[in-house]
Design a protein around this motif. Structure first.
Motif, PDB file in Angstrom:
ATOM      1  N   MET A   1     -30.971 -28.061  16.542  1.00 36.50           N
ATOM      2  CA  MET A   1     -29.544 -28.332  16.187  1.00 36.50           C
ATOM      3  C   MET A   1     -29.011 -29.730  16.963  1.00 36.50           C
ATOM      4  N   ASN A   2     -28.196 -30.408  16.694  1.00 38.26           N
ATOM      5  CA  ASN A   2     -27.811 -31.565  17.324  1.00 38.26           C
ATOM      6  C   ASN A   2     -26.219 -31.336  17.481  1.00 38.26           C
ATOM      7  N   GLY A   3     -25.734 -32.306  18.101  1.00 35.39           N
ATOM      8  CA  GLY A   3     -24.215 -32.326  18.355  1.00 35.39           C
ATOM      9  C   GLY A   3     -23.552 -32.463  17.038  1.00 35.39           C
ATOM     10  N   VAL A   4     -23.777 -33.078  15.797  1.00 33.82           N
ATOM     11  CA  VAL A   4     -23.107 -33.225  14.866  1.00 33.82           C
ATOM     12  C   VAL A   4     -22.990 -31.809  14.236  1.00 33.82           C
ATOM     13  N   GLU A   5     -24.416 -31.110  14.011  1.00 32.71           N
ATOM     14  CA  GLU A   5     -24.302 -29.868  13.435  1.00 32.71           C
ATOM     15  C   GLU A   5     -23.451 -28.786  14.304  1.00 32.71           C
ATOM     16  N   LEU A   6     -23.659 -28.929  15.491  1.00 31.89           N
ATOM     17  CA  LEU A   6     -22.594 -27.902  16.446  1.00 31.89           C
ATOM     18  C   LEU A   6     -21.303 -27.972  16.274  1.00 31.89           C
ATOM     19  N   PHE A   7     -20.945 -29.396  16.171  1.00 33.18           N
ATOM     20  CA  PHE A   7     -19.615 -29.554  15.883  1.00 33.18           C
ATOM     21  C   PHE A   7     -19.145 -29.257  14.284  1.00 33.18           C
ATOM     22  N   LEU A   8     -19.816 -29.371  13.452  1.00 32.38           N
ATOM     23  CA  LEU A   8     -19.679 -29.115  11.931  1.00 32.38           C
ATOM     24  C   LEU A   8     -19.539 -27.177  11.878  1.00 32.38           C
TER      25      LEU A   8
END
Length: 146
Positions: A1-8
Motif C-alpha cells: 500500500m502506498n500513500g495514495v491508496e491509504l488516502f483513498l
C-alpha cells in the motif's frame, strides 16, 4: 500500500461512516456530518476552545464551524459559555453528559453501510471486516476506543 491508496481508503471509510450514521429526525442541515465530525475531533484534542480557533486548526471556514457547533449544541454534545476573562469570547467544550442523540449515533452499527460498500450481505464477511476495522481503530486511534 502506498500513500495514495491509504488516502483513498480513508476517503472510502469516511463515506461508509457517513452512510452508517443515523440521520432521521434531524431535518435538513446546513453542514455535513463530515464537517461536524472534524469539529468534534478537534474539540476532543483541544477541550476548551473557540469557533475561530477550531477554524484555524482545521482549515474549515468559520461559518462551517459555527454551523457544526450549532448542530452539536442541538444534539446536546457541546456547551458554549461566555469566557469569564473576556466576555467577547465564547468557549466551546464537550457536554459533561452524553446526550440521547450522541448515544444513538455511537450505538448505530456499521453493518448495513459496510454491506452496501462491500456489495455483499454475507454475515461472516461483514463480521470479519468489522473485526479488521476495530483492530485498526485500536491501533491507530486508541483514545477513541476507551
Amino acid at each position: 500500500m502506498n500513500g495514495v491508496e491509504l488516502f483513498l481508503l480513508g476517503r472510502a471509510l469516511m463515506k461508509i461512516g457517513e452512510e452508517a450514521m443515523p440521520s432521521e429526525g434531524i431535518g435538513d442541515q446546513s453542514t455535513s456530518a463530515r464537517t461536524v465530525l472534524i469539529v468534534v475531533s478537534d474539540l476532543r484534542a483541544h477541550p476548551e476552545t473557540t469557533v475561530g480557533e477550531i477554524a484555524g486548526r482545521t482549515g474549515l471556514p468559520q461559518s462551517a464551524v459555527s454551523a457544526a457547533i450549532g448542530r452539536l449544541r442541538t444534539a446536546g454534545a457541546v456547551i458554549a459559555e461566555t469566557d469569564p476573562r473576556d466576555r467577547r469570547r465564547t468557549i466551546i467544550r464537550e457536554a459533561p453528559e452524553v446526550s440521547e442523540r450522541v448515544t444513538r449515533v455511537r450505538d448505530t452499527p456499521i453493518d448495513g453501510a459496510l454491506a452496501a460498500a462491500l456489495g455483499t450481505d454475507d454475515p461472516r464477511r461483514i463480521r470479519e471486516t468489522v473485526a479488521a476495522l476495530e483492530g485498526l481503530a485500536d491501533q491507530l486511534i486508541p483514545q477513541l476506543r476507551k
